[in-house]
Design a protein around this motif. Sequence first.
Motif, PDB file in Angstrom:
ATOM      1  N   GLU A   4       0.869  -0.951   0.258  1.00 53.70           N
ATOM      2  CA  GLU A   4      -0.190  -0.111  -0.078  1.00 53.70           C
ATOM      3  C   GLU A   4       0.458   1.356   0.115  1.00 53.70           C
ATOM      4  N   LYS A  21      -3.833   7.572  -2.120  1.00 51.86           N
ATOM      5  CA  LYS A  21      -3.214   5.609  -1.966  1.00 51.86           C
ATOM      6  C   LYS A  21      -3.986   4.920  -2.760  1.00 51.86           C
ATOM      7  N   PHE A  22      -3.072   3.701  -3.308  1.00 50.12           N
ATOM      8  CA  PHE A  22      -3.018   3.076  -3.982  1.00 50.12           C
ATOM      9  C   PHE A  22      -2.076   1.702  -3.842  1.00 50.12           C
ATOM     10  N   LEU A  24      -0.385  -1.209  -5.184  1.00 42.84           N
ATOM     11  CA  LEU A  24       0.883  -2.011  -6.097  1.00 42.84           C
ATOM     12  C   LEU A  24       1.117  -3.450  -5.347  1.00 42.84           C
ATOM     13  N   GLU A  51      -8.115   7.238  -4.195  1.00 42.34           N
ATOM     14  CA  GLU A  51      -7.818   6.360  -4.813  1.00 42.34           C
ATOM     15  C   GLU A  51      -7.131   6.293  -6.302  1.00 42.34           C
ATOM     16  N   LEU A  52      -5.598   6.183  -6.030  1.00 46.63           N
ATOM     17  CA  LEU A  52      -4.804   5.930  -6.911  1.00 46.63           C
ATOM     18  C   LEU A  52      -5.543   5.462  -7.939  1.00 46.63           C
ATOM     19  N   VAL A  53      -5.706   5.803  -9.547  1.00 46.44           N
ATOM     20  CA  VAL A  53      -5.286   4.787 -10.625  1.00 46.44           C
ATOM     21  C   VAL A  53      -3.959   4.594 -11.407  1.00 46.44           C
ATOM     22  N   CYS A  54      -3.531   3.495 -11.459  1.00 41.48           N
ATOM     23  CA  CYS A  54      -2.490   3.228 -11.699  1.00 41.48           C
ATOM     24  C   CYS A  54      -2.887   3.462 -13.626  1.00 41.48           C
ATOM     25  N   LEU A  65       0.123   7.630 -12.564  1.00 42.62           N
ATOM     26  CA  LEU A  65      -1.118   6.840 -11.451  1.00 42.62           C
ATOM     27  C   LEU A  65      -1.891   8.438 -11.864  1.00 42.62           C
ATOM     28  N   TYR A  67      -5.889  10.444 -10.290  1.00 46.00           N
ATOM     29  CA  TYR A  67      -7.232  10.529  -9.515  1.00 46.00           C
ATOM     30  C   TYR A  67      -8.212  11.828 -10.078  1.00 46.00           C
TER      31      TYR A  67
END
Length: 87
Positions: A4, A21-22, A24, A51-54, A65, A67
């Motif tokens: 995390e 937050k992501f 991995l 939430e962060l998106v890759c 990333l 958001y």
Amino acid sequence: MEREISIAVTCKTCQNEMTGKFLLNTRTDKADHQRVNIPLGELTLSDNEIELVCDDILVDDEINLHYDCENCGTKNHVTILVTDEMK
């Protein structure tokens, strides 16, 4: 192995500050490249977290990333440097 990652983010339009937050999750492919996998776990987010998106498939020296700001809807891009512990 899932890790995390939490980082402070600020919207480029409205300056709204949050914690991004992501999860991995990586694996090594046959060509010995680190690849980003879909996380198996779930993030627990509090009121001031997003939430962060890759955007990447391969893990190199950095991960890109994004958001969408909950306050104004602006798409924000975030780049994090990858450390050895993250690989």
